[in-house]
Design an enzyme around this catalytic site. Structure first.
Site, PDB file in Angstrom:
ATOM      1  N   SER B  77      -9.543 -43.748  44.915  1.00 24.19           N
ATOM      2  CA  SER B  77     -10.653 -43.132  45.249  1.00 24.19           C
ATOM      3  C   SER B  77     -11.858 -43.832  46.141  1.00 24.19           C
ATOM      4  CB  SER B  77     -11.334 -42.817  43.813  1.00 24.19           C
ATOM      5  OG  SER B  77     -10.723 -42.131  43.078  1.00 24.19           O
ATOM      6  N   LYS B  80     -12.422 -41.752  49.516  1.00 27.58           N
ATOM      7  CA  LYS B  80     -13.241 -40.505  49.454  1.00 27.58           C
ATOM      8  C   LYS B  80     -14.426 -40.873  50.364  1.00 27.58           C
ATOM      9  CE  LYS B  80     -11.844 -39.062  44.676  1.00 27.58           C
ATOM     10  NZ  LYS B  80     -12.239 -39.348  43.050  1.00 27.58           N
ATOM     11  N   TYR B 203      -5.128 -34.989  51.368  1.00 27.81           N
ATOM     12  CA  TYR B 203      -5.772 -35.818  50.352  1.00 27.81           C
ATOM     13  C   TYR B 203      -4.931 -36.847  49.968  1.00 27.81           C
ATOM     14  CZ  TYR B 203      -8.236 -37.067  46.077  1.00 27.81           C
ATOM     15  OH  TYR B 203      -8.983 -37.836  45.178  1.00 27.81           O
ATOM     16  N   TYR B 255     -17.561 -43.629  38.926  1.00 25.64           N
ATOM     17  CA  TYR B 255     -16.832 -42.624  37.885  1.00 25.64           C
ATOM     18  C   TYR B 255     -18.045 -42.261  36.959  1.00 25.64           C
ATOM     19  CZ  TYR B 255     -12.453 -43.900  40.151  1.00 25.64           C
ATOM     20  OH  TYR B 255     -11.523 -44.222  40.746  1.00 25.64           O
ATOM     21  N   VAL B 273      -8.762 -46.341  41.307  1.00 30.70           N
ATOM     22  CA  VAL B 273      -8.173 -46.742  40.050  1.00 30.70           C
ATOM     23  C   VAL B 273      -6.745 -47.734  40.549  1.00 30.70           C
ATOM     24  CG1 VAL B 273      -8.588 -44.773  38.746  1.00 30.70           C
ATOM     25  CG2 VAL B 273      -6.710 -44.658  40.338  1.00 30.70           C
TER      26      VAL B 273
END
Lengths: 335, 335, 335, 335
Positions: B77, B80, B203, B255, B273
């Site tokens: 993540s 992103k 992605y 998150y 993660v």
């Protein structure tokens, strides 16, 4: 203390804003609010739709006013900020966190969705969280709790005239079914304790406190000044909990538009559905706007516009750098 | 450039953190991650559970390292952030806002709840929003898009070694059903366009890019430095969109713990993660921590602890004032 | 009137059920209920866990009893059936449909999800729908409404001894927060009108009416007999609304297990969390079972077992054909 | 075999229905469907809006037709019934229940809400449940599975002409994103196994099978006849699973209008968004209506009207008693 240059920029800017904003139609107003008529659609708007004020209170104790700065309106959700600060002062961070979270939820202010992992309302700015927060304020009874909330608000505003408006309160009570239902649900889930009607009544009185736009600017200025009223130099809230209050305003203060506000304007703020918005520029000043035309989120349309312009022109976004406009050519990535 | 005093505080603090954190058990670890074993419960933890690194990169180009700073792990993540910055550079704020919101939602990263008012994912940090963001990156095809994402990441990290790790990618593809389902749902709702498998593959490759903790610190340092890599002095992202990226990290980066982080630590950050967290102190430095024991939210347990200590000890919370510890007696409210 | 053969089958079957069911442990009991202890976990079960009764009332006026058929217990949700029948008698189908839907929702009895298309509770068997239904019962005031509900229940049971139990009522009031919250939310949504506390009090008194298993069987027998009590031959509910009541029991009577019941047992039924179940075999008989061990859905574990056996052995499923067991070889499809 | 009187009533009634229904405008049509144009709004309706057929097939092998009874249309959701029957024949009740529930959910056909207690789709009539059901049909591969589904449908219809329509299938594939997304989500949750694209393709081909209204009536007649085609006297489905199929049609057959249908019409039925409805009067006959104007739930407007009239006039509601119209005076309750 802000520099003389800063003061001049503020004065100049307020004048400009007054002039051009008052001339222009506000954008897409969803509904209006007046304390004597409640909510009504744009097509039924009367004289109150033209109410418009902008005030600024700097941390060195100067206050700038423009427009209808002495017209009173109820705090509504703006009150949540001060009750939250007081609950933190009473119980500390951990004590309050047990009962009210600090997580933005993307939900509307009257959401029934809870933080199920921790069995608490998501944050103190949604109604469920505000009810839990108000219940935490210490006091021998509801009167005592209200007195302490009022005392905090008055110290923030710098005068003792702040009172709950009875007519507003009665209108609030008449339309309180959703809040009442929320409160009973919360008690059934163990998120609220004690006499629900008493908590609800206290909350609605807190929401009914009447302020002027000038008052609101000074209250915001107190938050900008670390919890010390810049006019009276009296402390209203502990500095470390002002940090907490500003954190929550930053992530949760503008209903389900809060994320957009943090992205676009980048300053802690809170709005109320009575048409007021207060914005805090930490260490510098508090800004308040009052204009009762609301957007779909419940935020004052003109309030958002004015705050956006102030942040933009003065480069106040917390993640803006001083030389934001400096042109830097990014490395040409592979096409 | 940070003062010599600041540098000394950093060095001293890193040493302390290394020593005492490595000795202590991390708090409540929910699961571990390793790039070769995937997720596993604490009772099955092997040597990788002891991996632990802390790195700092200051805006004046100094890098401080402690622990396993050269061990590689996938960005997951964390990627992103860079795709979002690139999409903003490609389309501007309004162009990206049409497709991806900026509203924290209180939901887990794999939530299927969308911003129904605007028919878009809530924000670019939940998977749905990250898929929409990645799809926006310009490129003649997926290879071209990937090349540009990699180029941005490499400029941020300051070296060209960053690559998608094939083994990680293949593991990701094997477990991609929820993301794939999300992507098809989004296309059915008009929130995503084009070849879903291609977008998903892109992605997942972006997520599979391997970095070291040192790399991550420099990448965070680039964000702290307005988008300019402090080592190479090459611009990776436009300064005004670094503001946007930091805004989103601040409200949505951790998150469904993001609000708590903003409240408690008060600095823009993002976790993955795989056990990495990067934190940005704008104008000062980037911090990265790597420790693969995750809490229930998916954040590195030690990462949260270390970042909390850094923010706390150095008084870095964005709403902390310099003299936070100064004792101010609040006005005594009515009891 | 059922044939002599049917009667003999019933007698024989009841005896068998008594014998073997009383010997065996009930399946997975989630909690027990007693009117004097409320809910308690299986490990705390006292003598009341052994309470067990099965009764049958045929449409020709015969009553069969087995076990603790004279022990009283509160109707709880079983009361919803009779209030719904009375509301239909008072307002007709369309009149009631304006306020309460007829759609099973798959939700638990205390769900806060509403039929948003029609802005009404999904059905009269979830608490929200039961509150709206009770509010529809005609009467000059709550006392008058209660008197009419009691009169309907008494005509169904065939004696005037049915009364609301004060101790049960007081326990219900003490734990009514979720229902109270639901009611206020409903009023805020325009789904409920009038004095919420009065409606809630009326509803809780209706739930507190005490019956025996024999009473419940006769009440079910009245529904099986088109609304006419088979013992007294007095009409309790209009025949056409008995059809409506049975339709709702069939699709919504067994909480979120209703679909499974319709699939497996295939007869209209209703349960209450006090451990009672009534089942209607239209034109034939009413069956009641009382056993206070509840499953996760809130249905009596033994009640479900007994009703399943009765339906199964007697071939009573509404979609069973008389020669269900006849073996028909399906056409061999292409492999 | 129905009495001669029953046959005459059917003939007379069909004629009447044809005459007056064809003259009248259908009620509130939300959209139309044609297999060559897909969905379109009422204002764009062409000649296909006038398509209208009613057919009846009795269990003694008579077929009655009125209107456009030979026009073909795709089964769409009507196919779910036959796949479910076949899955039950292949795996038994318990075998199927492990993967697909039997609980109506009040949700639209494309809902993403699952029965979380049991981690399975709520029922086989929502798309998620239909995907899981189709995946259960035995066969060496998708072709083998399709052949068996087709064989079942053909035995039900009584002729071998039933085929998947390629043009319909291709249109379905092009618009299958929501189903595809649902299927991948289900696999990520462990609710679906194997090759998602293959399952989806099989499901869409099953949905694309073209029938006439006459075919559909005979298929419904087969269900009315315990699974044995009343024309060919060949068994299509085991009798005991016909009971299951009818149970599910009764509680879940008409989308989120199913409860209303069970309440008002009271007979097992299933509709498809192509405009067809089949209704089963067990032991008596099957009824089919075709009219492509759909209401907001996706049910044929004229189909609902015609079925309602048939049930009403013939007193077919499963909970109606023969002398429903007999006037019974309820006991006068206390006012």
């Amino acid at each position: 203390m802000p520099s003389s240059e800063t003061r001049q920029r503020i004065e100049r800017r307020l004048d400009e804003l007054q002039e051009h904003s008052a001339r222009e139609e506000p954008g897409s107003v969803d509904r209006y609010y007046s304390s004597w008529r409640g909510y009504y659609p744009p097509e039924e708007a009367g004289s109150e739709r033209d109410l418009f004020a902008i005030c600024v209170a700097t941390v060195d104790g100067q206050v700038f006013e423009a427009g209808d700065s002495t017209v009173g309106f109820p705090l509504h959700s703006l009150s949540k900020v001060f009750a939250y600060g007081l609950a933190l002062a009473d119980h500390g961070r951990e004590g309050v966190l047990e009962h009210v979270g600090v997580e933005p939820s993307g939900d509307a202010f009257n959401s029934l969705r809870f933080d199920e992992r921790n069995m608490r309302p998501f944050n103190p700015m949604v109604n469920a969280g505000a009810l839990a927060t108000t219940a935490l304020v210490r006091g021998s009874d509801a009167e005592g709790q209200l007195a302490r909330i009022l005392a905090t608000m008055r110290t923030c505003a710098g005068h003792d005239g702040l009172e709950a408006d009875l007519a507003t309160y009665e209108a609030e009570v008449a339309g309180a079914d959703r809040n009442r239902g929320t409160a009973y649900l919360m008690r059934s889930l163990g998120m609220l304790h004690g006499d629900v009607e008493e908590i609800l009544g206290l909350y609605l009185r807190q929401c009914s406190v009447s302020v002027t736009c000038r008052d609101l600017a000074v209250m915001a200025g107190t938050l900008a000044h670390g919890g010390v009223n810049p006019l009276t130099v009296r402390a209203a809230l502990p500095r470390k909990h002002v940090r907490d209050v500003l954190s929550i305003m930053h992530t949760c203060g503008m209903y389900d538009y809060a994320g957009h506000w943090a992205f676009d304007i980048g300053l802690p703020a809170k709005s109320g559905v009575s048409g007021g918005i207060m914005m805090v520029i930490p260490g510098k000043m508090g800004v308040a706007v009052y204009s009762p035309g609301l957007d779909v989120y419940g935020n004052s349309v003109r309030g958002v516009q004015v705050c956006s312009e102030i942040s933009d022109r003065l480069g106040l976004h917390i993640f803006a750098s001083e030389d934001e406009d400096a042109i830097l050519t990014p490395a040409e990535p592979v096409a």
